[in-house]
Design a protein around this motif. Sequence first.
Motif, short mmCIF file in Angstrom:
data_model
loop_
_atom_site.label_atom_id
_atom_site.label_comp_id
_atom_site.label_asym_id
_atom_site.label_seq_id
_atom_site.Cartn_x
_atom_site.Cartn_y
_atom_site.Cartn_z
N ASP A 41 1.10 -1.22 0.03
CA ASP A 41 -0.35 0.19 0.38
C ASP A 41 0.55 1.10 0.28
O ASP A 41 -0.13 2.68 -0.02
N LEU A 42 2.53 0.88 -0.01
CA LEU A 42 3.39 2.83 0.31
C LEU A 42 3.35 2.96 -1.24
O LEU A 42 4.14 2.26 -1.49
N GLY A 43 3.00 4.00 -1.86
CA GLY A 43 3.73 4.16 -2.66
C GLY A 43 3.81 5.42 -2.18
O GLY A 43 4.56 5.79 -1.79
N LYS A 44 5.12 5.34 -3.55
CA LYS A 44 6.17 6.83 -3.68
C LYS A 44 5.97 7.42 -5.42
O LYS A 44 5.74 7.45 -6.20
N TYR A 45 5.91 8.86 -5.21
CA TYR A 45 5.99 9.37 -6.13
C TYR A 45 7.30 10.71 -5.71
O TYR A 45 7.39 10.95 -4.57
N THR A 46 8.05 10.74 -7.43
CA THR A 46 9.14 12.29 -7.35
C THR A 46 8.51 13.15 -8.55
O THR A 46 8.06 12.17 -9.04
N PHE A 47 9.77 13.69 -8.57
CA PHE A 47 9.27 15.10 -9.53
C PHE A 47 10.26 15.88 -9.45
O PHE A 47 11.43 16.35 -8.41
N GLY A 48 10.62 16.57 -10.46
CA GLY A 48 11.48 17.61 -10.31
C GLY A 48 12.83 16.85 -10.43
O GLY A 48 13.05 16.10 -11.14
#
Length: 115
Positions: free
Chosen positions: A54-61
Amino acid sequence: MLYKGSCHCGKVAFEVKGEIGGAVRCNCSICARKGALLWAVPHGSLRLVAWGDDLGKYTFGKGSIAHRFCRTCGIHPFAEDVGESGERTAYININCLEDVDLAVVEVFGFDGRAA
């Protein structure tokens, strides 16, 4: 002090040790939208209790911060730096902690848009 926290549905749960001396309201494009109040702690002070798939990860830049979220309810309980150098930091969304009186926590602005 030991704090317990979780996402809304409880599938992502954690404990964190420390004293909340204040929280940061970042104005970067993601933090402004999710409305998080972030408390920076050494990464070792954060202990995941439940997460599974259930633990998602989002990165940007630049990809230097991993914004963690629950894939079931969508809540962002914490973020963490993923840089290779230096000591790692976790950024706890104090809105996700139990038994914290948010009215007494000093909030500081951070210009994440300029960072």
